[in-house]
Write a protein that holds these residues in place. Structure first.
Motif, short mmCIF file in Angstrom:
data_model
loop_
_atom_site.label_atom_id
_atom_site.label_comp_id
_atom_site.label_asym_id
_atom_site.label_seq_id
_atom_site.Cartn_x
_atom_site.Cartn_y
_atom_site.Cartn_z
N MET A 129 14.95 -26.46 -7.01
CA MET A 129 14.23 -26.44 -8.26
C MET A 129 14.92 -25.51 -9.25
SD MET A 129 10.41 -25.24 -9.16
CE MET A 129 9.95 -25.77 -7.58
N PHE A 130 14.92 -24.21 -8.98
CA PHE A 130 15.72 -23.31 -9.80
C PHE A 130 16.39 -22.30 -8.91
CE2 PHE A 130 11.55 -21.12 -10.19
CZ PHE A 130 11.90 -19.85 -9.77
N SER A 131 17.45 -21.73 -9.42
CA SER A 131 18.17 -20.73 -8.63
C SER A 131 17.97 -19.36 -9.28
CB SER A 131 19.66 -21.08 -8.56
OG SER A 131 20.22 -21.11 -9.85
N ILE A 132 18.07 -18.34 -8.46
CA ILE A 132 17.97 -16.96 -8.94
C ILE A 132 19.24 -16.25 -8.50
CG2 ILE A 132 16.66 -14.81 -8.85
CD1 ILE A 132 14.19 -16.36 -8.12
N THR A 133 19.93 -15.64 -9.44
CA THR A 133 21.16 -14.93 -9.08
C THR A 133 20.82 -13.76 -8.16
OG1 THR A 133 21.07 -13.42 -10.96
CG2 THR A 133 22.23 -15.52 -11.30
N ASP A 134 21.78 -13.35 -7.36
CA ASP A 134 21.56 -12.23 -6.44
C ASP A 134 21.13 -10.97 -7.19
OD1 ASP A 134 22.16 -13.80 -4.25
OD2 ASP A 134 24.27 -13.17 -4.17
N GLU A 135 21.78 -10.70 -8.31
CA GLU A 135 21.44 -9.52 -9.12
C GLU A 135 19.99 -9.59 -9.59
OE1 GLU A 135 23.51 -6.96 -12.71
OE2 GLU A 135 23.61 -9.15 -12.81
N ALA A 136 19.53 -10.78 -10.02
CA ALA A 136 18.15 -10.94 -10.48
C ALA A 136 17.17 -10.76 -9.32
CB ALA A 136 17.97 -12.30 -11.13
N LYS A 137 17.53 -11.25 -8.13
CA LYS A 137 16.65 -11.09 -6.95
C LYS A 137 16.44 -9.61 -6.64
CE LYS A 137 18.13 -15.31 -4.63
NZ LYS A 137 18.91 -15.84 -3.53
N VAL A 138 17.52 -8.84 -6.68
CA VAL A 138 17.43 -7.41 -6.40
C VAL A 138 16.56 -6.73 -7.45
CG1 VAL A 138 18.76 -5.25 -6.31
CG2 VAL A 138 19.61 -7.31 -5.14
N TYR A 139 16.76 -7.09 -8.70
CA TYR A 139 15.99 -6.51 -9.81
C TYR A 139 14.49 -6.78 -9.64
CZ TYR A 139 14.41 -5.75 -14.64
OH TYR A 139 13.74 -5.32 -15.76
N VAL A 140 14.14 -8.04 -9.35
CA VAL A 140 12.73 -8.41 -9.18
C VAL A 140 12.14 -7.72 -7.95
CG1 VAL A 140 11.11 -10.30 -8.76
CG2 VAL A 140 12.96 -10.60 -10.41
N ALA A 141 12.87 -7.68 -6.86
CA ALA A 141 12.39 -7.02 -5.65
C ALA A 141 12.12 -5.55 -5.92
CB ALA A 141 13.39 -7.20 -4.51
N ASP A 142 12.98 -4.92 -6.72
CA ASP A 142 12.79 -3.51 -7.07
C ASP A 142 11.53 -3.33 -7.92
OD1 ASP A 142 13.66 -0.73 -7.15
OD2 ASP A 142 14.07 -1.10 -9.28
N LEU A 143 11.26 -4.25 -8.83
CA LEU A 143 10.02 -4.19 -9.62
C LEU A 143 8.79 -4.24 -8.72
CD1 LEU A 143 10.78 -6.55 -12.65
CD2 LEU A 143 10.62 -4.06 -12.68
N PHE A 144 8.84 -5.11 -7.72
CA PHE A 144 7.72 -5.22 -6.79
C PHE A 144 7.59 -3.96 -5.94
CE2 PHE A 144 7.62 -9.62 -7.95
CZ PHE A 144 6.28 -9.95 -7.81
N ALA A 145 8.70 -3.35 -5.56
CA ALA A 145 8.67 -2.14 -4.75
C ALA A 145 8.02 -0.98 -5.52
CB ALA A 145 10.08 -1.76 -4.31
N GLN A 146 8.08 -1.02 -6.83
CA GLN A 146 7.51 0.05 -7.66
C GLN A 146 5.99 -0.10 -7.85
OE1 GLN A 146 9.64 0.41 -11.40
NE2 GLN A 146 11.56 -0.14 -10.38
N GLN A 147 5.43 -1.22 -7.46
CA GLN A 147 3.99 -1.46 -7.65
C GLN A 147 3.20 -0.90 -6.47
OE1 GLN A 147 3.33 -2.76 -10.71
NE2 GLN A 147 5.57 -2.73 -10.83
N ASP A 148 1.99 -0.48 -6.74
CA ASP A 148 1.11 0.03 -5.68
C ASP A 148 0.37 -1.09 -4.97
OD1 ASP A 148 1.76 2.68 -6.02
OD2 ASP A 148 0.15 3.06 -7.47
N GLU A 149 0.40 -2.29 -5.54
CA GLU A 149 -0.32 -3.44 -4.97
C GLU A 149 0.55 -4.15 -3.95
OE1 GLU A 149 -3.42 -4.24 -5.60
OE2 GLU A 149 -3.79 -2.88 -7.25
N LYS A 150 0.01 -4.37 -2.77
CA LYS A 150 0.77 -5.02 -1.71
C LYS A 150 0.72 -6.55 -1.81
CE LYS A 150 2.05 -1.34 0.46
NZ LYS A 150 3.35 -0.83 0.09
#
Length: 192
Positions: free
Chosen positions: A1-22
């Motif tokens: 469907m769509f692709s996500i570059t490796d750099e974008a995956k790391v960036y998004v994962a880091d945003l999620f790691a900064q959230q207090d919501e699991k």
């Protein structure tokens, strides 16, 4: 469907790691899909609040949720991370999100909806307004409903006659008239 570059995956994962919501997920939507003003949006979401038409896609560090209705619009899309002056931002190239201009053999309704979305609504949006097609009668009267800043606006009559009706009749000479069925008594959000 769509692709996500490796750099974008790391960036998004880091945003999620900064959230207090699991239980957070990434909701990917296409607003006004198939129209010239379509836009792809990314938002945090709680998956339990999404409708059953959303499917889950797993990435390292996060889950993305996409409505099945948007699959076609997101086909061949790419999410990337771009420099934005002082930082970075996610961007998406979605070549199918806006759809295509109706073909010559398309219905008059499809053609009018496209012209409204492509040519008329962007001008009205600058005043917080919009217009939508209600119906086309057998007598070839186009019935419209105005909303947002156009509802109750003192200039809506001239907008209809000099703007909307003029554009539609110029493009579609078979139209007899263009009429407004909006209840303009509510002026709470009116532009003028």
């Amino acid at each position: 469907m769509f692709s996500i570059t490796d750099e974008a995956k790391v960036y998004v994962a880091d945003l999620f790691a900064q959230q207090d919501e699991k239980d957070l997920g990434l909701k990917v939507d296409v607003e006004k899909a198939g129209t010239p003003v379509a836009a792809v949006t990314f938002n945090f979401c709680f998956p339990k609040e999404l409708s059953k038409t959303y499917q889950k896609f797993e990435y390292e560090g996060f889950y993305a949720y996409i409505d099945e209705l948007n699959f076609e619009y997101l086909k061949n899309s790419e999410v990337a991370l771009k420099d934005a002056g002082t930082g970075k931002k996610l961007t998406i190239t979605a070549p199918n999100a806006k759809g295509e201009e109706p073909k010559e053999d398309a219905s008059l309704e499809e053609k009018i909806k496209y012209v409204i979305a492509a040519d008329i609504s962007p001008g009205l949006a600058s005043h917080g307004g919009f217009v939508e097609l209600v119906e086309i009668t057998k007598q070839m009267d186009v019935i419209l409903n105005f909303g947002g800043g156009c509802q109750g606006c003192s200039s809506v009559k001239s907008t209809l006659e000099q703007g909307v009706e003029a554009q539609l009749k110029a493009r579609f000479p078979e139209i007899k008239s263009v009429r407004d069925v909006t209840d303009h008594s509510n002026t709470d959000n009116a532009y003028m």
